[in-house]
Motif scaffolding. Structure first.
Motif, PDB file in Angstrom:
ATOM      1  N   THR A   3       0.848  -1.195   0.000  1.00 18.27           N
ATOM      2  CA  THR A   3       0.000   0.000   0.000  1.00 18.27           C
ATOM      3  C   THR A   3       0.885   1.247   0.000  1.00 18.27           C
ATOM      4  OG1 THR A   3      -0.090   0.208   2.400  1.00 18.27           O
ATOM      5  CG2 THR A   3      -1.772  -1.207   1.353  1.00 18.27           C
ATOM      6  N   VAL A   4       0.276   2.367  -0.326  1.00 15.66           N
ATOM      7  CA  VAL A   4       1.004   3.642  -0.290  1.00 15.66           C
ATOM      8  C   VAL A   4       1.538   3.883   1.116  1.00 15.66           C
ATOM      9  CG1 VAL A   4       0.771   6.147  -0.516  1.00 15.66           C
ATOM     10  CG2 VAL A   4      -0.313   4.644  -2.200  1.00 15.66           C
ATOM     11  N   GLU A   5       0.704   3.617   2.120  1.00 19.29           N
ATOM     12  CA  GLU A   5       1.133   3.824   3.510  1.00 19.29           C
ATOM     13  C   GLU A   5       2.343   2.960   3.859  1.00 19.29           C
ATOM     14  OE1 GLU A   5      -3.130   5.029   3.262  1.00 19.29           O
ATOM     15  OE2 GLU A   5      -2.031   3.287   2.568  1.00 19.29           O
ATOM     16  N   GLU A   6       2.354   1.718   3.398  1.00 21.39           N
ATOM     17  CA  GLU A   6       3.488   0.831   3.680  1.00 21.39           C
ATOM     18  C   GLU A   6       4.773   1.349   3.034  1.00 21.39           C
ATOM     19  OE1 GLU A   6       1.356  -3.531   4.149  1.00 21.39           O
ATOM     20  OE2 GLU A   6       1.705  -2.750   2.139  1.00 21.39           O
ATOM     21  N   PRO A  16       3.534   1.558   9.328  1.00 22.36           N
ATOM     22  CA  PRO A  16       2.441   1.886   8.402  1.00 22.36           C
ATOM     23  C   PRO A  16       1.221   2.501   9.085  1.00 22.36           C
ATOM     24  CG  PRO A  16       3.358  -0.239   7.837  1.00 22.36           C
ATOM     25  CD  PRO A  16       4.008   0.189   9.133  1.00 22.36           C
ATOM     26  N   GLU A  17       0.926   2.068  10.299  1.00 23.60           N
ATOM     27  CA  GLU A  17      -0.251   2.605  10.996  1.00 23.60           C
ATOM     28  C   GLU A  17      -0.060   4.057  11.441  1.00 23.60           C
ATOM     29  OE1 GLU A  17       2.057  -0.096  13.837  1.00 23.60           O
ATOM     30  OE2 GLU A  17       1.268  -0.294  11.822  1.00 23.60           O
ATOM     31  N   GLN A  18       1.171   4.563  11.363  1.00 24.29           N
ATOM     32  CA  GLN A  18       1.438   5.964  11.697  1.00 24.29           C
ATOM     33  C   GLN A  18       1.219   6.893  10.498  1.00 24.29           C
ATOM     34  OE1 GLN A  18       5.490   4.935  13.241  1.00 24.29           O
ATOM     35  NE2 GLN A  18       4.914   6.367  14.877  1.00 24.29           N
ATOM     36  N   ILE A  19       0.965   6.308   9.331  1.00 23.27           N
ATOM     37  CA  ILE A  19       0.817   7.075   8.099  1.00 23.27           C
ATOM     38  C   ILE A  19      -0.658   7.110   7.703  1.00 23.27           C
ATOM     39  CG2 ILE A  19       1.522   7.244   5.676  1.00 23.27           C
ATOM     40  CD1 ILE A  19       3.856   7.522   7.707  1.00 23.27           C
TER      41      ILE A  19
END
Length: 69
Positions: A3-6, A16-19
């Motif tokens: 994913t983009v976040e990853e 990733p959960e911080q994005i």
């Protein structure tokens, strides 16, 4: 496919959960011009796209990347 976040998290050294869609250079201290270039390269490889200079300049946050993709 990541994913983009990853990808953003990996390049900038976050979890990733911080994005989220509002994450960007203004609120992520590691997002500077150099890491931005690395980020573009990683996104292009992962999503098999090529960003134009105009698209790169328009990006101010993660949500902008998603709109372009």
């Amino acid at each position: 496919m990541k994913t983009v976040e990853e990808i953003v998290a990996k390049v900038l050294g976050f979890k990733p959960e911080q994005i989220n869609d509002k994450s960007g250079p203004d609120n992520l201290e590691n997002w500077d011009s150099f890491s931005g270039l690395i980020l573009v390269t990683e996104l292009e490889k992962n999503f098999k796209v090529s960003f134009s200079l105009e698209e790169i300049v328009e990006v101010k946050k993660v949500g902008d990347i998603k709109k372009i993709l």
